[in-house]
Design a protein around this motif. Structure first.
Motif: not given
Length: 264
Positions: A234-259
């Motif tokens: 489920k989308t909420k589950t994946l974003f809250a607790a990704p299991q695969a290293d590849y998924t974690k890498g994709l999440l880490a690549a999401i650009p964050l707003p510039d504070a």
């Protein structure tokens, strides 16, 4: 289930390594994929370039025939179904392509583009159905007389959506449909697709390389890497607790707003 996929394999000829004589060697693109897409869901299929996500989408719609395994649509095994038997089902599953300029005939007006599949499937009241489809995607009826080159990128993508929904399908595959749009147009197209899912009771598979887009629209996520499913949740589950290293890498690549950037 709208789709049931079991142990799906698909290989394609490697034309870059084709010998002078004899067939080209084959590359295995999809490697034993199994998953379900429930009716009424919006399932994101995400992965980097070369992960196999677009090939998977085409296999699901039988634009490519699987090498091995099974693909079932609404209880019917379509894996190797002959085209004459497949044709009546094609009205029920439609595709929205990534690049509307290449998928819309530049020589035809918008009305003719939307009318084409309606005529192909022998439907009546074509003009009324075209007008209704344009209205549903937020384009005035006058756009039926325009050519694709006279439209903006977001408008062309709306025409692609109108062409798909004019047949009132049960399932739509959307392949990277916002990747070439600016941020504002992306948001408008995603909002439109979300509204159509609710209004028409659609089931959607949404292919993207961008998890931020998946998060906005999808109820479920399938993560592909090198032709293999590395995670599905489920989308909420994946974003809250990704299991695969590849998924974690994709999440880490999401650009964050510039504070430091002003917000007003």
């Amino acid at each position: 289930m709208m789709y049931e996929v079991r142990d799906l394999h698909l290989s394609l000829p490697d034309r870059a390594r084709k010998p002078l004589l004899g067939p080209a060697p084959r590359i295995e693109i999809l490697k034993g994929l199994s998953f379900d897409i429930p009716a009424g869901s919006v399932t994101g299929i995400v992965g980097g370039s070369g992960s196999g996500k677009s090939t998977l989408g085409r296999a699901m719609l039988r634009l490519l025939e699987p090498t091995r395994g099974q693909v079932s649509f609404d209880g019917t095994d379509i894996t190797h179904l002959p085209e004459e038997s497949l044709r009546p089902l094609r009205r029920r599953f439609q595709m929205i392509f990534q690049d509307p300029m290449s998928s819309l005939n530049p020589r035809r007006r918008v009305g003719g583009i939307i009318a084409g599949p309606l005529k192909l499937h022998g439907l009546d009241k074509v003009r009324a159905r075209v007008a209704e489809a344009l209205e549903m995607v937020g384009l005035p009826h006058s756009f039926a007389e325009r050519y694709p080159h006279e439209l903006s990128g977001g408008q062309r993508q709306r025409v692609g959506i109108a062409r798909a929904i004019a047949l009132r399908p049960d399932f739509i595959l959307a392949d990277e449909i916002v990747s070439g749009l600016d941020v504002s147009s992306q948001a408008q197209v995603l909002n439109l697709l979300g509204d159509l899912v609710s209004d028409l009771g659609l089931t959607v598979a949404f292919i993207s390389h961008d998890l931020s887009v998946i998060r906005r629209l999808c109820t479920d996520v399938i993560v592909l890497h090198d032709g293999v499913i590395v995670e599905q949740a489920k989308t909420k589950t994946l974003f809250a607790a990704p299991q695969a290293d590849y998924t974690k890498g994709l999440l880490a690549a999401i650009p964050l707003p510039d504070a430091d950037q002003p917000w007003d």
